[in-house]
Motif scaffolding. Structure first.
Motif: not given
Ligand SMILES: C[S@@+](CC[C@H](N)C(=O)[O-])C[C@H]1O[C@@H](n2cnc3c(N)ncnc32)[C@H](O)[C@@H]1O
Length: 347
Positions: A323-347
């Protein structure tokens, strides 16, 4: 193999079965036949590779070729056959050649008793801490090392370290003088070496949690007198809310989720969201299922990881950040060997 110095907390112990569950076999019939064909394919590949090593010309390219072939065999025959091929590769005389590479040898021997320790990652970072170990290698080992360390996985790991430094420094700019950071499974916290915010004393605290007392010892001596606070703690301790460490503007975990089952990964994500201040960010990274070095890592290096797809990352992100999350993103690094998730909590 060296004896374990201590045991992991049980939350980051992946087994061949947990890897196989994520990496299905293409056909389940005729496994014995397919194993025979896979063995024959490996025999052809390794004969060519060993001849190239013996010829001594362009060795890094021979290693690059071998790593690609092992990836293809792994993909082609699937988990059940591949798990049976791994011990065959490890027992093959070529292992004594490839384990002259200091990075490969360290991974296989596991001097700290478990896979993926921070000492191993120091080879990837080209860190002075492992310079002596590298210098002890044979010329052939150094030639192999020249490729293994520049393979796509290690390139992505170096980018990951720089990404973490950038996130910490940007968080310091965003939050001002009260910046509080938490690194989970911090290893040697090498990303702190290039942090301007740390060097300029702009962080209130940078808590570095790891289960390995040797890594905690390394952080304590290197960052003594700074705002870095090492803590000998574990994922299990976090899940049990045993560590009373407060809240943070940025929490991140790199080189950890690759060892966690989905269930533990989701629970840890939920706990991290609770430990974020309003507006704070949680980042976790994982090797992606597009990585190219998996066959070599699982065989000659005896280093098994749970690779994750974009959909896997979203599943953990969505289940972990509710419930408290905003701006969830899943993205790859440059050569796509590592994948990231970033989640921002509501202010
Ligand atoms: C691959 S290293 C990554 C180090 C660092 N984050 C980096 O990116 O260079 C993995 C680290 O995770 C730590 N680790 C593994 N399982 C853990 C657990 N269950 N709790 C705490 N730390 C853990 C290990 O001790 C090791 O230092």
């Amino acid at each position: 193999m060296a004896q374990p110095l201590f045991s992991l907390d049980g939350q980051s112990l992946i087994t061949p079965q947990s890897v196989s569950n994520k990496f299905p076999s293409p056909h389940n019939h005729n496994e014995t036949d397919r194993l025979r064909i896979a063995e024959a394919e490996f025999a052809v590949v390794i004969n060519i590779a060993v001849q190239r090593f013996a010829a001594g010309k362009n060795l890094p390219d021979a290693v690059r070729w071998l790593i690609g072939q092992l990836h293809d065999i792994r993909q082609k025959f699937g988990a059940a056959v591949w798990q049976k091929i791994i011990p065959i590769i490890q027992a093959h005389p070529s292992a004594t050649i490839l384990q002259q590479c200091p990075f490969t040898r360290w991974s296989f021997e596991k001097p700290r008793g478990y896979s993926g320790d921070a000492g191993l990652i120091d080879f990837i970072y080209g860190h002075p801490a492992v310079a002596e170990e590298v210098a002890r290698s044979t010329p052939l080992g150094l030639n192999i090392f020249e490729y293994t360390i520049n393979a796509p996985g290690p390139v992505a790991v170096r980018e990951r370290r720089d990404t973490l430094t950038r996130y910490v420094d940007e968080t310091a700019v965003r939050t001002g003088s009260d910046t509080e950071i938490l690194a989970i499974a911090a290893g040697h916290l090498r990303e702190a070496e290039a942090s301007k915010a740390l060097a300029e004393g702009r962080l209130k605290r940078w808590v570095a949690l790891d289960q390995d007392p040797e890594s905690i010892g390394s952080i304590s001596s290197q960052f003594h007198g700074t705002s870095v606070q090492p803590i000998n703690g574990s994922v299990r301790g976090l899940l049990a809310r045993k560590h009373q460490i407060g809240t943070f503007d940025l929490i991140y975990a790199a080189g950890l989720y690759d060892y966690l089952t989905d269930k533990v990964a989701i629970r840890l994500t939920q706990i991290c969201m609770e430990m974020l201040k309003p507006g704070g960010v949680f980042l976790f990274a994982n090797f992606s299922d597009e990585m190219a070095d998996d066959g070599y890592m699982e065989s000659y290096m005896n280093w098994e990881l749970l690779q994750r797809s974009e959909a896997d990352m979203w599943r953990i992100t969505n289940a972990g950040a509710t419930q408290n999350a905003v701006d969830k993103t899943v993205w790859f690094g440059a050569n796509r060997n590592i994948i990231y998730s970033t989640i921002r909590k509501r202010s």
